[in-house]
Design a protein around this motif. Structure first.
Motif, PDB file in Angstrom:
ATOM      1  N   LYS A 108      14.758  17.609   1.504  1.00 33.47           N
ATOM      2  CA  LYS A 108      15.367  16.276   1.538  1.00 33.47           C
ATOM      3  C   LYS A 108      14.411  15.151   1.142  1.00 33.47           C
ATOM      4  CE  LYS A 108      18.595  17.463   5.283  1.00 33.47           C
ATOM      5  NZ  LYS A 108      18.944  17.188   6.707  1.00 33.47           N
ATOM      6  N   HIS A 109      13.109  15.363   1.346  1.00 37.77           N
ATOM      7  CA  HIS A 109      12.152  14.274   1.155  1.00 37.77           C
ATOM      8  C   HIS A 109      10.994  14.708   0.258  1.00 37.77           C
ATOM      9  CE1 HIS A 109      14.094  12.210   4.562  1.00 37.77           C
ATOM     10  NE2 HIS A 109      14.039  13.369   5.193  1.00 37.77           N
ATOM     11  N   LYS A 110      10.344  13.719  -0.317  1.00 41.25           N
ATOM     12  CA  LYS A 110       9.105  13.980  -1.050  1.00 41.25           C
ATOM     13  C   LYS A 110       7.966  13.987  -0.027  1.00 41.25           C
ATOM     14  CE  LYS A 110       6.091  12.376  -4.750  1.00 41.25           C
ATOM     15  NZ  LYS A 110       4.879  12.588  -3.928  1.00 41.25           N
ATOM     16  N   ILE A 111       7.427  15.143   0.236  1.00 39.30           N
ATOM     17  CA  ILE A 111       6.380  15.303   1.247  1.00 39.30           C
ATOM     18  C   ILE A 111       5.043  15.543   0.553  1.00 39.30           C
ATOM     19  CG2 ILE A 111       5.602  16.631   3.244  1.00 39.30           C
ATOM     20  CD1 ILE A 111       8.175  15.014   3.691  1.00 39.30           C
ATOM     21  N   MET A 150       0.836  -1.198   0.000  1.00 35.80           N
ATOM     22  CA  MET A 150       0.000   0.000   0.000  1.00 35.80           C
ATOM     23  C   MET A 150       0.873   1.251   0.000  1.00 35.80           C
ATOM     24  SD  MET A 150      -2.589   1.322   2.971  1.00 35.80           S
ATOM     25  CE  MET A 150      -3.605  -0.144   2.844  1.00 35.80           C
ATOM     26  N   LYS A 151       0.598   2.143  -0.914  1.00 38.62           N
ATOM     27  CA  LYS A 151       1.352   3.386  -0.968  1.00 38.62           C
ATOM     28  C   LYS A 151       0.931   4.300   0.172  1.00 38.62           C
ATOM     29  CE  LYS A 151       2.867   7.010  -4.105  1.00 38.62           C
ATOM     30  NZ  LYS A 151       2.796   7.563  -5.470  1.00 38.62           N
ATOM     31  N   LYS A 152       1.921   4.931   0.820  1.00 34.25           N
ATOM     32  CA  LYS A 152       1.642   5.793   1.959  1.00 34.25           C
ATOM     33  C   LYS A 152       1.866   7.256   1.606  1.00 34.25           C
ATOM     34  CE  LYS A 152       2.620   2.558   5.717  1.00 34.25           C
ATOM     35  NZ  LYS A 152       3.278   2.405   7.034  1.00 34.25           N
ATOM     36  N   ILE A 153       1.161   8.106   2.334  1.00 35.62           N
ATOM     37  CA  ILE A 153       1.373   9.546   2.220  1.00 35.62           C
ATOM     38  C   ILE A 153       2.462   9.945   3.206  1.00 35.62           C
ATOM     39  CG2 ILE A 153       0.353  11.788   2.751  1.00 35.62           C
ATOM     40  CD1 ILE A 153      -2.257  10.788   1.684  1.00 35.62           C
ATOM     41  N   ASN A 154       3.473  10.639   2.720  1.00 36.10           N
ATOM     42  CA  ASN A 154       4.531  11.153   3.585  1.00 36.10           C
ATOM     43  C   ASN A 154       4.139  12.530   4.112  1.00 36.10           C
ATOM     44  OD1 ASN A 154       6.207   8.927   3.220  1.00 36.10           O
ATOM     45  ND2 ASN A 154       7.183   9.820   1.415  1.00 36.10           N
ATOM     46  N   CYS A 155       4.257  12.712   5.416  1.00 28.10           N
ATOM     47  CA  CYS A 155       3.850  13.998   5.986  1.00 28.10           C
ATOM     48  C   CYS A 155       4.885  14.511   6.976  1.00 28.10           C
ATOM     49  CB  CYS A 155       2.488  13.870   6.669  1.00 28.10           C
ATOM     50  SG  CYS A 155       2.528  13.016   8.250  1.00 28.10           S
ATOM     51  N   ILE A 156       4.793  15.795   7.261  1.00 25.88           N
ATOM     52  CA  ILE A 156       5.572  16.407   8.337  1.00 25.88           C
ATOM     53  C   ILE A 156       4.628  17.224   9.210  1.00 25.88           C
ATOM     54  CG2 ILE A 156       7.739  16.504   7.045  1.00 25.88           C
ATOM     55  CD1 ILE A 156       7.227  19.493   6.583  1.00 25.88           C
ATOM     56  N   ILE A 157       5.028  17.417  10.452  1.00 23.74           N
ATOM     57  CA  ILE A 157       4.308  18.275  11.391  1.00 23.74           C
ATOM     58  C   ILE A 157       5.163  19.513  11.627  1.00 23.74           C
ATOM     59  CG2 ILE A 157       3.355  18.472  13.722  1.00 23.74           C
ATOM     60  CD1 ILE A 157       3.253  15.361  13.741  1.00 23.74           C
ATOM     61  N   VAL A 158       4.540  20.678  11.616  1.00 20.90           N
ATOM     62  CA  VAL A 158       5.270  21.916  11.894  1.00 20.90           C
ATOM     63  C   VAL A 158       4.513  22.673  12.979  1.00 20.90           C
ATOM     64  CG1 VAL A 158       6.371  23.952  10.913  1.00 20.90           C
ATOM     65  CG2 VAL A 158       5.864  21.992   9.437  1.00 20.90           C
ATOM     66  N   ASP A 159       5.075  22.672  14.190  1.00 20.75           N
ATOM     67  CA  ASP A 159       4.406  23.313  15.329  1.00 20.75           C
ATOM     68  C   ASP A 159       5.449  23.574  16.406  1.00 20.75           C
ATOM     69  OD1 ASP A 159       2.715  23.898  17.633  1.00 20.75           O
ATOM     70  OD2 ASP A 159       1.080  22.983  16.493  1.00 20.75           O
ATOM     71  N   ASP A 160       5.432  24.752  16.991  1.00 16.96           N
ATOM     72  CA  ASP A 160       6.426  25.079  18.012  1.00 16.96           C
ATOM     73  C   ASP A 160       6.058  24.529  19.392  1.00 16.96           C
ATOM     74  OD1 ASP A 160       4.309  27.060  17.863  1.00 16.96           O
ATOM     75  OD2 ASP A 160       5.391  28.165  19.409  1.00 16.96           O
ATOM     76  N   GLU A 161       4.852  23.968  19.547  1.00 15.97           N
ATOM     77  CA  GLU A 161       4.423  23.426  20.837  1.00 15.97           C
ATOM     78  C   GLU A 161       4.640  21.911  20.871  1.00 15.97           C
ATOM     79  OE1 GLU A 161       0.407  24.460  21.610  1.00 15.97           O
ATOM     80  OE2 GLU A 161       0.723  26.606  21.312  1.00 15.97           O
ATOM     81  N   PRO A 162       5.490  21.411  21.777  1.00 18.68           N
ATOM     82  CA  PRO A 162       5.758  19.961  21.844  1.00 18.68           C
ATOM     83  C   PRO A 162       4.501  19.123  22.088  1.00 18.68           C
ATOM     84  CG  PRO A 162       7.382  21.177  23.125  1.00 18.68           C
ATOM     85  CD  PRO A 162       6.327  22.168  22.729  1.00 18.68           C
ATOM     86  N   ILE A 222       7.395  11.711   8.414  1.00 17.10           N
ATOM     87  CA  ILE A 222       8.802  11.873   8.046  1.00 17.10           C
ATOM     88  C   ILE A 222       9.554  12.702   9.084  1.00 17.10           C
ATOM     89  CG2 ILE A 222      10.392  12.828   6.327  1.00 17.10           C
ATOM     90  CD1 ILE A 222       8.954  10.302   5.414  1.00 17.10           C
ATOM     91  N   ALA A 223       8.924  13.773   9.560  1.00 20.55           N
ATOM     92  CA  ALA A 223       9.605  14.643  10.526  1.00 20.55           C
ATOM     93  C   ALA A 223       8.588  15.426  11.337  1.00 20.55           C
ATOM     94  CB  ALA A 223      10.550  15.602   9.806  1.00 20.55           C
ATOM     95  N   SER A 224       8.951  15.689  12.596  1.00 21.90           N
ATOM     96  CA  SER A 224       8.151  16.542  13.471  1.00 21.90           C
ATOM     97  C   SER A 224       8.994  17.784  13.759  1.00 21.90           C
ATOM     98  CB  SER A 224       7.804  15.793  14.762  1.00 21.90           C
ATOM     99  OG  SER A 224       6.913  16.536  15.555  1.00 21.90           O
ATOM    100  N   TYR A 282      12.090  26.470   9.715  1.00 17.44           N
ATOM    101  CA  TYR A 282      13.413  26.183   9.157  1.00 17.44           C
ATOM    102  C   TYR A 282      13.636  24.670   9.070  1.00 17.44           C
ATOM    103  CZ  TYR A 282      13.843  31.071  10.475  1.00 17.44           C
ATOM    104  OH  TYR A 282      13.618  32.418  10.611  1.00 17.44           O
ATOM    105  N   GLU A 283      13.251  23.964  10.136  1.00 15.60           N
ATOM    106  CA  GLU A 283      13.344  22.506  10.098  1.00 15.60           C
ATOM    107  C   GLU A 283      12.403  21.947   9.031  1.00 15.60           C
ATOM    108  OE1 GLU A 283      12.596  20.888  13.947  1.00 15.60           O
ATOM    109  OE2 GLU A 283      14.404  21.752  14.848  1.00 15.60           O
ATOM    110  N   ALA A 284      11.236  22.556   8.904  1.00 13.07           N
ATOM    111  CA  ALA A 284      10.270  22.100   7.900  1.00 13.07           C
ATOM    112  C   ALA A 284      10.823  22.281   6.489  1.00 13.07           C
ATOM    113  CB  ALA A 284       8.958  22.868   8.053  1.00 13.07           C
ATOM    114  N   PHE A 285      11.446  23.418   6.248  1.00 14.44           N
ATOM    115  CA  PHE A 285      12.005  23.686   4.923  1.00 14.44           C
ATOM    116  C   PHE A 285      13.087  22.663   4.572  1.00 14.44           C
ATOM    117  CE2 PHE A 285      14.947  25.818   2.002  1.00 14.44           C
ATOM    118  CZ  PHE A 285      14.067  26.184   0.997  1.00 14.44           C
TER     119      PHE A 285
END
Length: 236
Positions: free
Chosen positions: A47-50, A1-13, A32-34, A39-42
Motif C-alpha cells: 500500500k505504501h512506498k516504504i 524536508m523529505k522523510k524516510i517512510n518506515c515500518i516496524i515488524v516485530d511480534d513483541e509489543p 507508516i505502520a507497526s 502478513y501485516e508488513a507485506f
C-alpha cells in the motif's frame, strides 16, 4: 524536508514500543505502520512506498530472514533481535545494520545514520518529543523488558556489571554497565556524580560539593566529578 517512510515488524509489543518511541525523536523518519507479523508488513509494503524496515528475526510462522528473502524488491533493512546468531546471515542479505535488544537510543541513532548515508538523507533529532514526562527506557531484567519512565528515576547505582535503578516506588536491577545507561539519558536531566552513581537533577533535595541528598538518600560526589557537578548545578 523529505522523510524516510518506515515500518516496524516485530511480534513483541514492548519491542515495537521501544522503536516507536525512538522514531518519534528523529524528525527525518516517518512511521507508516507497526506490524506484529509479516502478513501485516507485506500489506503495508503493497500500500505504501516504504524506505526502511525494522525487522525482527524470530517471529511465529515466518521469521524475518525468510520474509526478507521472499521480497522481490526490499527497502533498506535494520534487523532487531535478542540474538547474535544471525548477524552474519543478515549482512549477507544486504541489511544496513543489526541491533541487539534491548536497544539503546544512541545505538539506534547510529543505525539510522547508516541508513541516511545509504540513501543520502540528513538526520534531524526532534526535541519536541523529548519531554521528560513522556520519555522512557526499557531495561532487561531476567527474561523480560521493564518500562521505566525517566521522570520516576531518582538515581542509578552501579555494582560491577549491574545497575540498580532507584525509582519512586521500587528498585530495578539490570545487567548493564553504568556508562551504557548514562549514554542513553538526557544530560540536561541526569548527571554522573560518582563512578558508581547517576542522579536525576529534578529530584535533588539538597547538595554540596561532596554530597547530594535525594529523598533521604545521601549520594557521594566523586572527586573527579566535583567541578562538573558544581558547574551544572550552579554551585558557587
Amino acid at each position: 524536508m523529505k522523510k524516510i517512510n518506515c515500518i516496524i515488524v516485530d511480534d513483541e509489543p514492548l519491542a515495537r514500543d521501544v522503536i516507536e518511541n525512538y522514531i518519534l525523536r528523529v524528525e527525518s523518519v516517518n512511521l507508516i505502520a507497526s506490524c506484529k507479523n509479516v502478513y501485516e508488513a507485506f500489506n503495508s509494503l503493497q500500500k505504501h512506498k516504504i524506505d526502511l524496515i525494522f525487522l525482527d528475526v524470530h517471529m511465529p510462522e515466518i521469521n524475518g530472514i525468510d520474509f526478507l528473502r521472499e521480497l522481490n524488491q526490499s527497502p533498506a533493512v535494520i534487523f532487531t533481535t535478542a540474538h547474535l546468531d544471525y548477524a552474519a546471515k543478515s549482512y549477507d542479505l544486504g541489511a544496513i545494520d543489526y541491533l541487539v535488544k534491548p536497544i539503546e537510543f544512541t545505538r539506534f541513532l547510529k543505525a539510522i545514520s547508516r541508513v541516511f548515508k545509504h540513501i543520502d538523507y540528513p538526520v534531524t533529532i526532534d526535541n519536541k518529543h523529548s519531554n521528560q514526562s513522556e520519555d522512557f527506557i526499557y531495561l532487561k531484567t531476567e527474561k523480560k523488558l521493564q518500562k521505566i519512565f525517566l521522570k520516576d528515576i531518582l538515581y542509578i547505582e552501579s555494582s560491577n556489571n549491574y545497575i540498580k535503578v532507584k525509582i519512586t516506588d521500587r528498585e530495578v536491577i539490570a545487567h548493564k554497565k553504568i556508562s551504557e545507561i548514562y549514554d542513553s539519558l538526557p544530560k540536561h536531566k541526569f548527571i554522573r556524580v560518582h563512578r558508581s552513581y547517576i542522579i536525576s537533577i529534578d529530584h535533588i533535595d539538597s547538595f554540596s560539593p561532596v554530597e547530594i541528598e535525594i529523598k533521604k538518600f545521601k549520594i557521594p560526589v566523586g572527586r573527579k566529578y566535583r567541578e562538573n557537578v558544581k558547574t551544572q548545578l550552579g554551585y558557587y
